[in-house]
Design a protein around this motif. Structure first.
Motif, PDB file in Angstrom:
ATOM      1  N   ARG A  51       8.049  17.134  -6.935  1.00  0.00           N
ATOM      2  CA  ARG A  51       9.301  16.502  -7.333  1.00  0.00           C
ATOM      3  C   ARG A  51       9.984  15.741  -6.202  1.00  0.00           C
ATOM      4  N   TRP A  52       9.925  16.269  -4.998  1.00  0.00           N
ATOM      5  CA  TRP A  52      10.703  15.673  -3.908  1.00  0.00           C
ATOM      6  C   TRP A  52       9.877  14.791  -2.973  1.00  0.00           C
ATOM      7  N   SER A  53       8.578  14.725  -3.174  1.00  0.00           N
ATOM      8  CA  SER A  53       7.714  14.032  -2.222  1.00  0.00           C
ATOM      9  C   SER A  53       7.741  12.524  -2.388  1.00  0.00           C
ATOM     10  N   LEU A  54       7.412  11.861  -1.295  1.00  0.00           N
ATOM     11  CA  LEU A  54       7.244  10.418  -1.313  1.00  0.00           C
ATOM     12  C   LEU A  54       5.815  10.128  -0.840  1.00  0.00           C
ATOM     13  N   GLY A  55       5.609   8.990  -0.262  1.00  0.00           N
ATOM     14  CA  GLY A  55       4.320   8.653   0.333  1.00  0.00           C
ATOM     15  C   GLY A  55       4.471   7.330   1.052  1.00  0.00           C
ATOM     16  N   VAL A  56       3.959   7.247   2.275  1.00  0.00           N
ATOM     17  CA  VAL A  56       4.081   6.011   3.041  1.00  0.00           C
ATOM     18  C   VAL A  56       2.723   5.384   3.338  1.00  0.00           C
ATOM     19  N   SER A  57       1.653   6.104   3.028  1.00  0.00           N
ATOM     20  CA  SER A  57       0.319   5.571   3.262  1.00  0.00           C
ATOM     21  C   SER A  57      -0.308   5.146   1.947  1.00  0.00           C
ATOM     22  N   PRO A  58      -0.981   3.994   1.936  1.00  0.00           N
ATOM     23  CA  PRO A  58      -1.660   3.580   0.703  1.00  0.00           C
ATOM     24  C   PRO A  58      -2.635   4.631   0.191  1.00  0.00           C
ATOM     25  N   ASN A  59      -3.212   5.389   1.104  1.00  0.00           N
ATOM     26  CA  ASN A  59      -4.195   6.391   0.707  1.00  0.00           C
ATOM     27  C   ASN A  59      -3.602   7.520  -0.123  1.00  0.00           C
ATOM     28  N   GLU A  60      -2.282   7.658  -0.093  1.00  0.00           N
ATOM     29  CA  GLU A  60      -1.622   8.722  -0.838  1.00  0.00           C
ATOM     30  C   GLU A  60      -1.406   8.363  -2.309  1.00  0.00           C
ATOM     31  N   TYR A  61      -1.630   7.124  -2.666  1.00  0.00           N
ATOM     32  CA  TYR A  61      -1.319   6.648  -4.011  1.00  0.00           C
ATOM     33  C   TYR A  61      -2.578   6.551  -4.859  1.00  0.00           C
ATOM     34  N   ASN A  62      -2.387   6.902  -6.121  1.00  0.00           N
ATOM     35  CA  ASN A  62      -3.517   6.999  -7.032  1.00  0.00           C
ATOM     36  C   ASN A  62      -3.749   5.734  -7.865  1.00  0.00           C
ATOM     37  N   TYR A  63      -2.665   5.030  -8.179  1.00  0.00           N
ATOM     38  CA  TYR A  63      -2.764   3.890  -9.077  1.00  0.00           C
ATOM     39  C   TYR A  63      -2.004   2.699  -8.498  1.00  0.00           C
ATOM     40  N   TRP A  64      -2.521   1.513  -8.780  1.00  0.00           N
ATOM     41  CA  TRP A  64      -1.970   0.281  -8.218  1.00  0.00           C
ATOM     42  C   TRP A  64      -1.848  -0.801  -9.281  1.00  0.00           C
ATOM     43  N   GLY A  65      -0.830  -1.629  -9.112  1.00  0.00           N
ATOM     44  CA  GLY A  65      -0.720  -2.824  -9.936  1.00  0.00           C
ATOM     45  C   GLY A  65      -1.565  -3.941  -9.354  1.00  0.00           C
ATOM     46  N   GLN A  66      -1.513  -5.095 -10.007  1.00  0.00           N
ATOM     47  CA  GLN A  66      -2.346  -6.223  -9.607  1.00  0.00           C
ATOM     48  C   GLN A  66      -1.697  -7.075  -8.528  1.00  0.00           C
ATOM     49  N   GLY A  67      -0.423  -6.861  -8.284  1.00  0.00           N
ATOM     50  CA  GLY A  67       0.281  -7.575  -7.243  1.00  0.00           C
ATOM     51  C   GLY A  67       1.027  -8.798  -7.749  1.00  0.00           C
ATOM     52  N   THR A  68       2.082  -9.167  -7.047  1.00  0.00           N
ATOM     53  CA  THR A  68       2.856 -10.364  -7.353  1.00  0.00           C
ATOM     54  C   THR A  68       3.204 -11.061  -6.040  1.00  0.00           C
ATOM     55  N   GLN A  69       3.021 -12.382  -6.020  1.00  0.00           N
ATOM     56  CA  GLN A  69       3.217 -13.144  -4.793  1.00  0.00           C
ATOM     57  C   GLN A  69       4.695 -13.424  -4.555  1.00  0.00           C
ATOM     58  N   VAL A  70       5.139 -13.176  -3.344  1.00  0.00           N
ATOM     59  CA  VAL A  70       6.478 -13.546  -2.902  1.00  0.00           C
ATOM     60  C   VAL A  70       6.320 -14.492  -1.720  1.00  0.00           C
ATOM     61  N   THR A  71       6.901 -15.681  -1.850  1.00  0.00           N
ATOM     62  CA  THR A  71       6.843 -16.678  -0.787  1.00  0.00           C
ATOM     63  C   THR A  71       8.260 -17.058  -0.402  1.00  0.00           C
ATOM     64  N   VAL A  72       8.580 -16.930   0.876  1.00  0.00           N
ATOM     65  CA  VAL A  72       9.908 -17.261   1.384  1.00  0.00           C
ATOM     66  C   VAL A  72       9.778 -18.468   2.294  1.00  0.00           C
ATOM     67  N   SER A  73      10.440 -19.546   1.930  1.00  0.00           N
ATOM     68  CA  SER A  73      10.362 -20.774   2.707  1.00  0.00           C
ATOM     69  C   SER A  73      11.509 -20.828   3.715  1.00  0.00           C
ATOM     70  N   SER A  74      11.242 -21.478   4.830  1.00  0.00           N
ATOM     71  CA  SER A  74      12.264 -21.560   5.891  1.00  0.00           C
ATOM     72  C   SER A  74      13.115 -22.802   5.736  1.00  0.00           C
TER      73      SER A  74
END
Length: 126
Positions: free
Chosen positions: A103-126
């Motif tokens: 209940r209280w745990s988090l995770g900071v390493s990718p290896n700790e996670y079981n499932y992933w989305g496909q990703g979304t691109q974020v582009t920040v222009s200067s």
């Protein structure tokens, strides 16, 4: 099994804001801690933020602390990442991830996670 779908990425000017959302389906969403990671081509996946199952605990990577906010809505099976004061160095593909844990745990390493989305691109222009 959990299926994750991110949305909300895009192109924004430096100093602007974006809100990423991740919709989960499949298993009981509240059984999972959720995280956001980001990745550049050819680089390792970098931790951004994590939130515990009941949203009591959150944790942020140093590079986004004070600018990004993670939140979740267990009734809607969603997790969000509000990104403010964006910088060009925030340009990455952003992924949400689910970790079945206590209940209280988090995770900071990718290896700790079981499932992933496909990703979304974020582009920040200067």
């Amino acid at each position: 099994q959990v299926q994750l779908v991110e949305s909300g990425g895009g192109l924004v000017q430096a100093g602007g804001s974006l809100r990423l959302s991740c919709a989960a389906s499949g298993d009981t969403f509240s059984n999972y801690a959720m995280g956001w990671f980001r990745q550049a081509p050819g680089k390792e996946r970098e931790f951004v933020a994590a939130i515990s199952r009941s949203a009591v605990n959150t944790y942020y990577g140093d590079s986004v602390k004070g600018r990004f906010t993670i939140s979740r809505d267990n009734a809607k099976n969603t997790v969000a990442l509000q990104m403010n004061s964006l910088k060009p160095e925030d340009t990455f593909v952003y992924y949400c991830a689910a970790r079945r844990t206590t209940r209280w745990s988090l995770g900071v390493s990718p290896n700790e996670y079981n499932y992933w989305g496909q990703g979304t691109q974020v582009t920040v222009s200067s």
